[in-house]
Enzyme design. Sequence first.
Site, PDB file in Angstrom:
ATOM      1  N   ASP A 123       0.791  -1.241   0.000  1.00 40.71           N
ATOM      2  CA  ASP A 123       0.000   0.000   0.000  1.00 40.71           C
ATOM      3  C   ASP A 123       0.822   1.289   0.000  1.00 40.71           C
ATOM      4  OD1 ASP A 123      -1.910  -1.943   0.238  1.00 40.71           O
ATOM      5  OD2 ASP A 123      -2.740  -1.235   2.134  1.00 40.71           O
ATOM      6  N   LYS A 130      -7.104  -4.743  -3.103  1.00 39.09           N
ATOM      7  CA  LYS A 130      -7.857  -5.253  -1.957  1.00 39.09           C
ATOM      8  C   LYS A 130      -8.829  -4.197  -1.449  1.00 39.09           C
ATOM      9  CE  LYS A 130      -4.056  -4.105   1.229  1.00 39.09           C
ATOM     10  NZ  LYS A 130      -4.703  -3.145   2.125  1.00 39.09           N
ATOM     11  N   CYS A 165      -1.684  -2.301   7.813  1.00 37.64           N
ATOM     12  CA  CYS A 165      -1.626  -3.238   6.681  1.00 37.64           C
ATOM     13  C   CYS A 165      -0.305  -3.991   6.583  1.00 37.64           C
ATOM     14  CB  CYS A 165      -1.939  -2.500   5.383  1.00 37.64           C
ATOM     15  SG  CYS A 165      -3.638  -1.863   5.347  1.00 37.64           S
TER      16      CYS A 165
END
Length: 204
Positions: free
Chosen positions: A9, A103, A145
Amino acid sequence: MNRVLFIVDVQNDFTEGGALGVDGGTAVAAGIAELLSAYPDRYAHVVASRDWHDATGDNGGHFATDAAPDYTVTWPVHCVAGTTGAEYHPALRLDAVDVHVRKGMGEPAYSLFEGVTEGGETVRQLLDAWGADEVDVVGIATDHCVRASALDAVAAGRRVRVLRDLVAGVAPASSAAALEELAAAGAEIVDSRERPVGDDEPTA
C-alpha cells in the site's frame, strides 16, 4: 532462490499530503526504489498491493459516513478506485513489480493476502505456485496493513522479514507494538541492507 518482496500500500493517500498520509511515507517509497535498484537479483518476484475501495457506499463499514472516524474500524474516505489517491506513490519503481494486487473492493481489507490479482488469483496461490518460502515485507502502514500482511505470511508458513527502515506507521507507539508482535510471531525485524541468509550478493 525463492524469495518474494511484498510492497504494501505505498499509495498517494497513505503518504504525506494524502487522505491518510503518514510521516515518512514518501521516504519509504524512495527507499524501496533504492532497494530494488541496489539489489536487482534479490527477489524472484515482487508483489505490490493497493487499497482499491468502491466510490459509493461505506465499503462494508470501512468508511465513516454517519459519524466521525474512529481510526480503528472506521476511516476517512481514502484510496477510491480510479482516483489519484489510490495510485502508487510516484517514487516507487513500478518496472520492478511483477504482480499487482487490489484489496478492499467494497469491504474492509488490511492484509495483502486479502487481495487478488486482475486475473483473480490470491497471493497464497501465487506463493504456492512459485514455491516461494521467504518473504520480505515493506510499505505502509506498519501498525495496520504491514502488520496484517506480515502476520498472514507467517501463518502461511513462510520465513518472514520486515524491513524496519522501509515501513512507516500511523503512530510511533502502535508501530513499535506491531513490530514487537511480529517478532513474537516469528518474523525477523531487520534493516534493508541486512542480507537474507544464503544471499551471496555483493554488499551495495
